[in-house]
Design a protein around this motif. Structure first.
Motif, short mmCIF file in Angstrom:
data_model
loop_
_atom_site.label_atom_id
_atom_site.label_comp_id
_atom_site.label_asym_id
_atom_site.label_seq_id
_atom_site.Cartn_x
_atom_site.Cartn_y
_atom_site.Cartn_z
N TYR A 1 0.92 -1.28 0.11
CA TYR A 1 -0.11 -0.07 0.06
C TYR A 1 0.83 1.15 -0.15
O TYR A 1 1.81 1.24 0.66
N PHE B 1 0.31 5.03 1.60
CA PHE B 1 -0.65 5.84 2.50
C PHE B 1 -0.18 7.30 2.33
O PHE B 1 0.99 7.75 2.06
N THR C 1 1.33 -2.78 7.08
CA THR C 1 0.15 -2.13 6.17
C THR C 1 -0.87 -2.27 7.30
O THR C 1 -1.78 -1.21 7.45
N PRO D 1 -5.16 4.63 2.54
CA PRO D 1 -4.38 4.18 1.16
C PRO D 1 -4.72 4.80 0.06
O PRO D 1 -6.11 5.11 -0.40
N SER E 1 -2.87 4.28 -3.23
CA SER E 1 -2.80 3.22 -4.00
C SER E 1 -2.22 1.89 -3.50
O SER E 1 -1.59 1.81 -2.55
N THR E 2 -2.67 0.83 -4.20
CA THR E 2 -2.46 -0.55 -3.66
C THR E 2 -1.73 -1.48 -4.96
O THR E 2 -2.08 -0.71 -6.01
#
Lengths: 281, 382
Positions: free
Chosen positions: B136, B138, B226, B236, B238-239
């Motif tokens: 992730y 953040f 995470t 979050p 973007s993952t």
């Protein structure tokens, strides 16, 4: 008349001896330089042979020529670490020299005062003895929280590694002040403060300079650790990135540049030492 | 009287040992149909199997769980392997240790594996538990990236922010790792490059600490860190899933081990694949959680039971069928599934200037699926 002739002969003798001594010294200096050069060249030849004859796996070591090539390449290519060599050097100089300067500014006066004033020593020594064995790298987590990830935190980590020799050498230097000189000062009615300034500090100067040299070396050797904290550029960071991507040429280029800068700075320091303590050198 | 008490004690002890022995065996439900589960009485060692020594390696992380499970459950011994295991603090040090023969087989993240394949004679013989699920990026709640909302980039409905809100951001992350690959994939989706942001190289725990102290605009986190970041209320943005990134964790063998003890390598892979199927079985979840929790505690990784549950829930463990499907060559690319996934990661690294195009083939050549084909053939045969 005879006496005058004798004096002239004596002075001639002295100047001849002095000239002889100077010539001998010069000879020795030349020998030192030549031997130094032979040592370096010999090491480079040995290094090249080890690589060329594949005595060590070529994935683990590169030749001096490849290191020089990589140093040249890093002047115009940002890969694989994202910055050019001059940027790395500038960043590292900023961090290493600021940490070193802070260590010298704080460490030397503190060492002198601790060495001269017993109560000051009794007050600060236990604290110093606790701080002294703590590895500079162990300050990293605390520094991140207290000072963030900018230059200041890295500077403080370098300060901790350079501060100890600066303080110890000044402390020992002033402690070794010849008691006869101190007594002469006292006999002439000088105050303790005056004797400290006029006798103690000059007497400690050679040790102080030795401490400064060790501090400078420590500053550079802690650079990689300080840049482990967080970095976008710097020679320590360059070496770390070389390791991350298994680029031995990048690692060795970073090491060589640190070594060369170290020699240059030590040379400058020696020049300064010769100027400041002419009477001793 | 004493004799009676002694007899009773012996009886109780024997019953206790029998009970313990019963629970430590892989349950029937755990053995997938057609598996190469260790043979013999109740999974015991067949007398004719000659034991072989093998040095294995991994990290105290989910992708190395097949090793840990196989050690805990005795799968290696049952398959005729005496293993000595080393857990490394990072994939980097694991790869660096390969040429010295410190380990012969192991499991590692994909970026260090690429490094090992290029420089340390390491070969990819399969894929273990995927690393992408807990990857992730953040931000804090007031970040413009989060405030811009998700779905601004076509084709990436779960990606937050716009190119403008990301541009110039300071990202705390370890370079040369899966976190770095996620950043590259995110920037790629946004139409940006590494030059548009400022990546500060930091280890993941240190990044979390610095981020909490107010440093950086974005931080990369992985594994159970995470979970902690989610618990701390960070958002979050973007993952790996949001940018369609697949991060397999290769199962490895050194070229030396492949050449000198192929039988041991084969047994290792057979066991790891079996172990993965055991992990995939819901019936073993509680036991698996205990194994992972104890592994983390033993290796000094701070972890909560909640983090263990979450971690075991989200990770993707390839099934035998998926592994078989990945062996198929795509006529369009001329590559099988394993090669395609490694190639995708390699492409990001090449674009970032970390590796050169000329190195791509060397990495693909380090994928050796002969052992996996043999392992999977046993499943098909049965």
């Amino acid at each position: 008349m005879t006496q005058n002739t004798n004096e002239t002969n004596k002075s001639l003798d002295y100047s001849a001896i002095r000239d002889k001594e100077r010539a001998a010294m010069k000879k020795q200096q030349i020998r030192t330089v030549i031997l130094g050069i032979i040592g370096i060249v010999g090491f480079l030849v040995l290094w090249t042979l080890v690589v060329e004859l594949e005595l060590i796996d070529n994935r683990l070591i590169v030749s001096p020529l490849q290191v020089v090539q990589e140093i040249i390449v890093k002047f115009y290519d940002t890969n694989p670490d994202g910055a050019l060599l001059p940027e790395h050097i500038a960043e590292s100089l900023k961090i290493a020299l600021s940490g070193f300067a802070l260590a010298v500014i704080v460490g030397i006066p503190l060492g002198l005062l601790m060495g001269w004033y017993k109560n000051f020593d009794r007050f600060l020594r236990p604290l110093f003895e606790i701080i002294r064995p703590i590895p500079p790298i162990s300050w990293i987590p605390i520094m991140i929280v207290l000072l963030g990830i900018g230059v200041t935190s890295k500077m403080v980590i370098i300060f901790f590694s350079a501060f100890v020799p600066a303080l110890i050498n000044s402390y020992t230097g002033i402690k070794l002040t010849n008691q006869v000189f101190i007594n002469v000062g006292k006999t002439c009615g000088a105050s303790n403060w005056t004797i400290f300034r006029k006798v103690g500090i000059p007497s400690a100067m050679p040790m102080i300079f030795a401490g400064i040299k060790v501090s400078l070396g420590n500053s550079w050797s802690t650079l990689v650790a300080a840049e482990m904290l967080a970095a976008v550029r710097g020679l320590g960071y360059l070496i770390m990135m070389g390791r991350t991507y298994a680029r031995v040429d990048v690692i060795m280029a970073g090491m060589v540049v640190i070594g060369v800068i170290g020699i240059a700075l030590t040379g400058l320091l020696e020049l300064l030492e010769k100027k400041v303590i002419k009477w001793k050198v | 009287m004493r004799k009676i008490i002694s007899l009773l004690l012996v009886l109780v002890l024997a019953l206790g040992l029998a009970a313990c022995g019963g629970t430590s065996e892989p349950s029937d439900s755990a053995a997938p149909s057609g598996s190469t589960a260790p043979e013999g009485d109740e999974g015991g060692t067949t007398p004719e199997v000659e034991m072989m020594d093998l040095k294995i390696s991994g990290h105290p992380a989910p992708h190395s769980l097949p090793n840990e499970v196989a050690m805990e459950k005795g799968f290696f011994e049952e398959n005729g392997l005496n293993v000595s295991n080393t857990y490394y603090i990072s994939g980097l040090s694991q790869q660096e240790a390969a040429p010295s023969g410190t380990w012969e087989c192991g499991i590692c993240g994909i970026p260090p594996t690429i490094n090992g394949a290029l420089n340390y004679g390491v070969e990819i013989i399969g894929f273990s538990i995927y690393d992408d699920a807990p990857q992730y990026l953040f931000v804090r709640e007031d970040s413009p990236i989060y405030q811009a909302g998700a779905g601004n980039v076509e084709g990436y409905p779960d990606l937050y922010g716009t190119a403008d809100t990301w541009r110039g951001a300071t990202i705390l992350a370890p370079r040369g790792t899966t976190a770095h690959v996620l950043i590259l994939a995110t920037l790629d989706a946004l139409g940006l490059t590494e030059a548009d942001v400022n990546i500060v190289h930091m280890e993941v725990p240190a990044a979390a600490q610095a981020f909490a102290a107010g440093e950086g605009d974005v931080m990369a986190q992985w594994s159970t860190f995470t979970y902690d970041a989610l618990e701390d209320g960070y958002m979050p943005v973007s993952t790996a899933a949001a940018v369609g990134l697949s991060l397999p964790s290769p199962i490895l063998a050194t070229s030396e081990a492949i050449a000198e003890k192929p039988e041991a390598v084969q047994r290792y892979l057979d066991t790891v694949v079996y172990s993965m199927q055991w992990i995939n079985d819901e019936a073993n979840r509680d036991e698996l959680n205990d194994i992972y929790y104890n592994l983390c505690i033993d290796e000094g990784v701070a972890i909560s039971e909640g983090a263990v549950d979450w971690s075991m829930e989200i990770h993707h463990i390839p099934t035998v069928e998926e592994l078989q499907a990945m062996l198929e060559v795509d006529p369009e690319t001329g590559m099988n599934g394993f090669e395609q996934q490694v190639d995708t990661v390699m492409s990001f690294m090449i674009r970032a200037g970390v590796y050169e195009e000329s190195q791509r083939q060397a990495v693909l050549d380090a994928i050796n699926l002969d052992f996996l084909e043999e392992t999977l053939a046993n499943y098909t045969a049965e």
